[in-house]
Design an enzyme around this catalytic site. Structure first.
Site, PDB file in Angstrom:
ATOM      1  CD  GLU A 140      -3.051  -5.078  38.145  1.00 52.21           C
ATOM      2  OE1 GLU A 140      -3.251  -5.505  39.302  1.00 52.21           O
ATOM      3  OE2 GLU A 140      -3.012  -5.825  37.146  1.00 52.21           O
ATOM      4  CG  ASN A 186      -0.826  -9.647  35.473  1.00 55.62           C
ATOM      5  OD1 ASN A 186      -0.802  -8.665  36.202  1.00 55.62           O
ATOM      6  ND2 ASN A 186      -1.055  -9.545  34.170  1.00 55.62           N
ATOM      7  CG  ASP A 204      -4.697  -8.551  35.203  1.00 57.49           C
ATOM      8  OD1 ASP A 204      -3.666  -8.562  35.906  1.00 57.49           O
ATOM      9  OD2 ASP A 204      -5.010  -7.560  34.511  1.00 57.49           O
TER      10      ASP A 204
END
Length: 282
Positions: A17, A145, A193
């Site tokens: 991420e 997110n 996302d």
């Protein structure tokens, strides 16, 4: 035909991420949330580092004076340039962890949280000032997110993934107002996302279970789709010389038969023109 993407770092991250370019060091920073690791990558030399955090780490961003600010399970912490750790604020909530985060143009950190079980409304979005002052911006978030700002700093884009849309706010100093839908996500496109905003004001979004990065023009239209070999891209950020290369983090968690590149860091060379990032001012 040559694919639009290349492999920057071949890795088996469970939940890669938050790629972030650090201009002070010429390195890309990214995290593996579930393995509690912060990775760095220098594209000019290929050199990599990996640091364990001891807690699940949702995001890691450079600090103005060196070191990192990290969004952990139990709050937000600081690593100084020598690697020493301290809590900026400590707020453990059973069953909750930190998730994606971004640094605003004024040097404040906007950090999200979510429940491990992804219970609806169990997360938050907060603004953390450089002195550690925390102000709750949004309650009743499910999976906080992507967060990013327009080139002029007057708009903030935001994604609560299960809502299947990208929202936009007007920015008024330290505050946001007038939340509205910037773009909705159609069936079959996956789940929005992480995001980044380029110098033209276009919003690039990674689509979990959508195997693609999509670019939205400033009026919300999709004008470019880059298909990827992995099913779960998680976030994207411009980096490298001139901020021309788009780096994409990916995940393999929850997949019965992940692609061999799932969990790797991918790159779209010369994808566009990124905006210079702001380090955390604390």
């Amino acid at each position: 035909m040559r694919p639009a993407w290349e492999v920057a770092v071949r890795e088996r991250a469970e939940l890669g991420e938050g790629p972030t370019w650090d201009p002070a060091t010429g390195r890309l920073i990214w995290v593996d949330i579930l393995s509690a690791r912060v990775h760095t990558y220098d594209p000019s030399t290929g050199r990599r580092t990996v640091m364990a955090t001891g807690q699940h780490v949702g995001a890691a961003k450079p600090r103005a004076g060196g070191g990192l600010v990290v969004v952990l399970r139990d709050g937000v912490g600081l690593y100084d340039a020598g690697g020493a750790f301290s809590w900026l604020f400590h707020d453990p909530v059973p069953g909750r962890r930190g998730n994606d985060a971004a640094v605003a143009p004024d040097g404040a950190l906007w950090a999200g949280t979510m429940r491990y079980d992804e219970a609806e409304g169990g997360g938050t979005l907060s603004r953390i000032a450089p002195d550690g002052t925390v102000r709750r911006v949004l309650d009743a978030v499910t999976v906080s997110n992507g967060t990013g700002w327009s080139p002029d700093g007057r708009l903030m884009y935001y994604i609560d993934t299960p809502a299947r849309r990208i929202d936009v706010f007007d920015v008024d100093g330290e505050h946001v107002r007038n939340r509205r839908t910037f773009a909705t996500v159609g069936d079959g496109a996956g789940w929005p996302d992480g995001l980044t905003v380029d110098a033209d004001g276009c919003v690039w979004v990674a689509f979990w279970d959508g195997a693609a990065i999509r670019r939205h023009t400033p009026d919300g239209r999709v004008d470019r789709v880059v298909e990827l070999p992995v099913r779960r891209p998680t976030a994207c950020a411009f980096g490298g010389p001139g901020l021309r290369d788009l780096y994409v983090s990916t995940a393999r968690t929850g997949l019965d038969a992940p692609h061999p590149l799932s969990g790797s860091l991918l790159v779209l060379p010369d994808a566009g023109q990124g905006l210079p990032g702001t380090p955390f001012a604390g």
